[in-house]
Every structure is written in structure tokens, then in C-alpha cells.
Enzyme design. Structure first.
Site, mmCIF file in Angstrom:
data_model
loop_
_atom_site.group_PDB
_atom_site.id
_atom_site.type_symbol
_atom_site.label_atom_id
_atom_site.label_comp_id
_atom_site.label_asym_id
_atom_site.label_seq_id
_atom_site.Cartn_x
_atom_site.Cartn_y
_atom_site.Cartn_z
ATOM 1 N N THR A 7 -21.281 46.698 -6.381
ATOM 2 C CA THR A 7 -21.255 45.591 -7.172
ATOM 3 C C THR A 7 -20.303 44.439 -6.214
ATOM 4 O O THR A 7 -19.213 44.922 -5.756
ATOM 5 C CB THR A 7 -20.362 45.669 -8.547
ATOM 6 O OG1 THR A 7 -21.453 46.441 -9.150
ATOM 7 C CG2 THR A 7 -20.442 44.452 -9.179
ATOM 8 N N LYS A 39 -25.603 41.656 -13.222
ATOM 9 C CA LYS A 39 -24.136 41.762 -13.676
ATOM 10 C C LYS A 39 -23.590 40.599 -14.226
ATOM 11 O O LYS A 39 -22.313 40.906 -14.475
ATOM 12 C CB LYS A 39 -23.621 42.260 -12.414
ATOM 13 C CG LYS A 39 -24.452 43.511 -11.819
ATOM 14 C CD LYS A 39 -23.846 43.839 -10.281
ATOM 15 C CE LYS A 39 -24.836 45.079 -9.609
ATOM 16 N NZ LYS A 39 -24.239 45.167 -8.412
ATOM 17 N N GLY A 51 -19.115 38.405 -15.741
ATOM 18 C CA GLY A 51 -19.496 39.333 -14.660
ATOM 19 C C GLY A 51 -18.716 40.411 -14.612
ATOM 20 O O GLY A 51 -17.490 40.468 -14.695
ATOM 21 N N SER A 130 -16.653 45.794 -4.548
ATOM 22 C CA SER A 130 -16.825 46.376 -3.278
ATOM 23 C C SER A 130 -16.932 45.247 -2.336
ATOM 24 O O SER A 130 -16.366 45.148 -1.178
ATOM 25 C CB SER A 130 -17.658 47.235 -3.123
ATOM 26 O OG SER A 130 -19.154 47.051 -3.095
#
Length: 180
Positions: A7, A39, A51, A130
């Protein structure tokens, strides 16, 4: 946030608008499970963008909880964010959720976490997940050195992050909201 993979969410405020962009990749370990996940959600009569980065089921639970807080506090984003963060930190079940959220109503922009954090950026940009640090760095540079819109910056920051982070893809979904 270090263990979350698959993500990247970035949010950028500029010119009375806030844009939020997210990639579409979902991974389990080293396997890509999905490339077209959404997302980012519109909440509370489409007046709030949210989000998430983290576990999908955990994020859905948090979206539902946050929407409940928005209803309870009649769309007051700041109050809803603080109350969710307090409940998230103290509730025995919720505090085990593995996710981070970014929320905005076009006026306020905040990061929420299970440790009780409600953080507003100084510079109008937040990146989570990430690839969040890469997208955040790109967004900050574009805010300083371009005249691009918030939406253009968010999309381009995600594209840049996807070229660096193996858990981020180029399938970008983006939403924009203006100051009420």
C-alpha cells in the site's frame, strides 16, 4: 508502519484543495494478490476522504468506525479523528488492528494510528504505507518547485513511488476534495 506492505497512500493540500492518491497493489508475502484495489473512500455524504495502509479487513473495520464517529459528531473531522484515535488505542480489539489512516475534509488533513496519533502535517503532505516515504518526498519536492495542482502532485508522487517501492504499483486511484 514498517511492516505494512502493498500500500502507498499520499495526500497533498494545495490551493484550497486536498488530493489523495493510492496504488492498487495488494501483496501477501512476495506474491501480488490484486493490482486494482481501491484504498481511498469517500465518507460522510462524500464530504470526507479517507485512505488506509495495512490489513484490508482492519482498514474496513476502521472505515466503518470512523464513519460512525463522523455521523455521531455531525461531520466534525477533528473531533471524529480524536475520538476514533482514543477508542482505537484503548479498545482491546481495535488496538490490535494493523492499519494507519489518512483523512481529510478539504480543510484539515490528518494521519490517524492505533497508538493514538492524530498528526497534522506542517507542509500539507502525508505519505503512508510501504511506499509512503518515497511518495511523500516526491510530493514535498513538487510542492516546493512546481505549480502543479494537488491532484497532479498526488498522482505523480504515486507514480514516482511505484518506480522505487516493489510493493507499490502504477495503478493509481485518486480523489480530490475542496475546502468547504
Amino acid at each position: 508502519m514498517n511492516g505494512m506492505r502493498g500500500t502507498t497512500i499520499v495526500a497533498v493540500a494545495r490551493g484550497g484543495r486536498v488530493a489523495m492518491a493510492g496504488d492498487g497493489q495488494v501483496t501477501m508475502g512476495t506474491t501480488i494478490l490484486k493490482q486494482t484495489a481501491r484504498k481511498i473512500r469517500r465518507l460522510y455524504e462524500d464530504r470526507v476522504l479517507a485512505g488506509f495502509a495495512g490489513g484490508t479487513a482492519d482498514a474496513i473495520t476502521l472505515f466503518e468506525k470512523f464513519e460512525g464517529k463522523l455521523s455521531e459528531y455531525r461531520g466534525n473531522l477533528r473531533r471524529s479523528a480524536v475520538e476514533l484515535a482514543k477508542e482505537w488505542r484503548t479498545d482491546r480489539v481495535l488496538r490490535r488492528l494493523d492499519a494507519v489512516m489518512v483523512v481529510t475534509d478539504g480543510r484539515d488533513l490528518m494521519l490517524l494510528s492505533g497508538s493514538g496519533d492524530v498528526v497534522e502535517p506542517d507542509d500539507g503532505a502525508i505519505g503512508i504505507g510501504s511506499g509512503g516515504p518515497f511518495a511523500l518526498a516526491a510530493a514535498r519536492a513538487m510542492l516546493l518547485h512546481t505549480e502543479l495542482s494537488a491532484l497532479e502532485i498526488a498522482r505523480e508522487a504515486l507514480r514516482i513511488a511505484s518506480g522505487i517501492c516493489i510493493y507499490t504499483n502504477e495503478n493509481v486511484s485518486a480523489e480530490e476534495i475542496s475546502t468547504p
